[in-house]
Design a protein around this motif. Structure first.
Motif, short mmCIF file in Angstrom:
data_model
loop_
_atom_site.label_atom_id
_atom_site.label_comp_id
_atom_site.label_asym_id
_atom_site.label_seq_id
_atom_site.Cartn_x
_atom_site.Cartn_y
_atom_site.Cartn_z
N HIS A 144 -0.52 -2.22 -21.22
CA HIS A 144 -1.21 -3.25 -20.45
C HIS A 144 -0.40 -3.58 -19.20
CE1 HIS A 144 -2.80 -7.29 -19.55
NE2 HIS A 144 -3.90 -6.84 -20.12
N PRO A 145 -0.97 -3.36 -18.02
CA PRO A 145 -0.21 -3.60 -16.79
C PRO A 145 0.14 -5.07 -16.57
CG PRO A 145 -2.49 -3.07 -16.28
CD PRO A 145 -2.32 -2.87 -17.76
N GLY A 146 -0.52 -5.98 -17.24
CA GLY A 146 -0.22 -7.40 -17.06
C GLY A 146 0.52 -7.99 -18.23
N GLY A 147 1.12 -7.16 -19.08
CA GLY A 147 1.81 -7.66 -20.27
C GLY A 147 2.92 -8.64 -19.94
N PHE A 148 3.03 -9.69 -20.74
CA PHE A 148 4.09 -10.69 -20.57
C PHE A 148 5.32 -10.16 -21.28
CE2 PHE A 148 5.95 -14.98 -21.53
CZ PHE A 148 6.14 -15.37 -20.21
N ASP A 149 6.27 -9.63 -20.52
CA ASP A 149 7.41 -8.95 -21.11
C ASP A 149 8.64 -9.09 -20.22
OD1 ASP A 149 6.88 -7.08 -19.05
OD2 ASP A 149 5.75 -5.78 -20.39
N SER A 150 9.62 -8.21 -20.40
CA SER A 150 10.88 -8.31 -19.66
C SER A 150 10.72 -8.25 -18.15
CB SER A 150 11.85 -7.21 -20.11
OG SER A 150 12.41 -7.51 -21.37
N ARG A 151 9.58 -7.80 -17.66
CA ARG A 151 9.34 -7.84 -16.20
C ARG A 151 9.47 -9.26 -15.68
NH1 ARG A 151 3.82 -4.43 -16.40
NH2 ARG A 151 3.92 -5.06 -18.56
N TYR A 152 9.13 -10.21 -16.54
CA TYR A 152 9.08 -11.62 -16.12
C TYR A 152 10.21 -12.46 -16.73
CZ TYR A 152 4.69 -9.71 -14.75
OH TYR A 152 3.74 -8.88 -14.21
N PHE A 153 10.51 -12.25 -18.02
CA PHE A 153 11.53 -13.10 -18.64
C PHE A 153 12.88 -12.43 -18.78
CE2 PHE A 153 8.70 -11.71 -22.17
CZ PHE A 153 9.58 -10.87 -22.85
N GLY A 154 13.03 -11.20 -18.33
CA GLY A 154 14.33 -10.54 -18.29
C GLY A 154 14.73 -9.86 -19.59
N LEU A 155 15.99 -9.51 -19.65
CA LEU A 155 16.54 -8.81 -20.81
C LEU A 155 16.62 -9.76 -22.01
CD1 LEU A 155 19.42 -6.97 -18.93
CD2 LEU A 155 17.21 -6.01 -19.61
N VAL A 156 16.52 -9.20 -23.20
CA VAL A 156 16.56 -10.00 -24.43
C VAL A 156 17.74 -9.53 -25.30
CG1 VAL A 156 14.09 -10.48 -24.43
CG2 VAL A 156 14.92 -8.47 -25.64
N PRO A 157 18.28 -10.42 -26.13
CA PRO A 157 19.38 -10.02 -27.01
C PRO A 157 18.93 -8.97 -28.02
CG PRO A 157 19.19 -12.42 -26.89
CD PRO A 157 17.97 -11.85 -26.23
N MET A 158 19.72 -7.91 -28.16
CA MET A 158 19.43 -6.87 -29.16
C MET A 158 19.32 -7.49 -30.55
SD MET A 158 19.18 -3.68 -28.01
CE MET A 158 19.47 -2.76 -29.50
N ALA A 159 20.16 -8.50 -30.81
CA ALA A 159 20.17 -9.14 -32.13
C ALA A 159 18.84 -9.82 -32.46
CB ALA A 159 21.30 -10.16 -32.22
N SER A 160 18.01 -10.12 -31.43
CA SER A 160 16.74 -10.79 -31.68
C SER A 160 15.60 -9.80 -31.96
CB SER A 160 16.37 -11.68 -30.48
OG SER A 160 16.04 -10.88 -29.36
N LEU A 161 15.85 -8.52 -31.80
CA LEU A 161 14.81 -7.51 -32.01
C LEU A 161 14.69 -7.13 -33.47
CD1 LEU A 161 15.58 -5.08 -29.05
CD2 LEU A 161 14.05 -7.05 -29.08
N ARG A 162 13.46 -7.10 -33.96
CA ARG A 162 13.17 -6.65 -35.32
C ARG A 162 12.19 -5.50 -35.24
NH1 ARG A 162 14.00 -10.40 -39.40
NH2 ARG A 162 13.98 -8.51 -40.65
N LYS A 163 12.57 -4.38 -35.75
CA LYS A 163 11.72 -3.19 -35.74
C LYS A 163 10.46 -3.44 -36.58
CE LYS A 163 12.41 1.71 -36.69
NZ LYS A 163 13.45 2.68 -37.09
#
Length: 175
Positions: A144-163
């Motif tokens: 989705h070209p308008g996805g709300f993601d790191s384009r807008y809120f930046g990098l995220v902590p690896m520790a916060s990612l859950r596969k």
């Protein structure tokens, strides 16, 4: 009023149970709509991940604009489902065509100035050309070209990612 409170209580209880059992629902266009479950292992490049927004300003914006609904994240919102586009050590370059990771342009990664309702989007994080520091990741939608993601809120902590992995996906109309 009692009926509304009961329905709200049931909905919150159901969301809590989903969260406890590692289930995530995606109802946004950023990733295929459907039901996902937490998967074992550390996230790697291009894995699907669940991530809770930590930044209060972006979390407030996501709720106010209905990008995210209330959910079980610590900030009270549902988690985002995205792909891991960049990992520590990867080179990011932002250009007019979008975000390139290690010289390869990520699909549909160009930041948009306005959302689908014409509201201005936050200024894209100005990475310029930089290497992702240790402990951080870039998460993006590839659908989705308008996805709300790191384009807008930046990098995220690896520790916060859950596969996560899909359990049941809903085919879009016309497919």
């Amino acid at each position: 009023m009692k009926v509304i409170l009961s329905a709200s209580s049931l909905t919150l209880a159901a969301l809590g149970l989903f969260w406890i059992f590692g289930l995530r629902i995606n109802a946004t266009a950023s990733m295929p709509r459907g039901l996902y479950r937490l998967a074992p292992g550390a996230p790697e490049r291009v894995d699907l991940v669940s991530v809770c927004l930590e930044d209060g300003a972006f979390a407030s914006l996501a709720l106010k604009r209905n990008y995210l609904r209330p959910g079980a994240c610590p900030n009270g919102l549902e988690p985002l489902l995205k792909r891991v586009a960049g990992m520590p050590g990867d080179l990011l370059e932002i250009g007019q065509d979008g975000i390139a990771i290690n010289g390869k342009l990520w699909p549909k990664s160009r930041a948009v100035a306005r959302d689908r309702l014409g509201r201005p989007m936050p200024e894209a994080e100005n990475f310029g050309s930089q290497t992702i520091p240790p402990g951080l990741a870039l998460v993006l939608s590839d659908r989705h070209p308008g996805g709300f993601d790191s384009r807008y809120f930046g990098l995220v902590p690896m520790a916060s990612l859950r596969k996560v992995e899909p359990v049941f996906l809903i085919a879009p109309k016309g497919e």
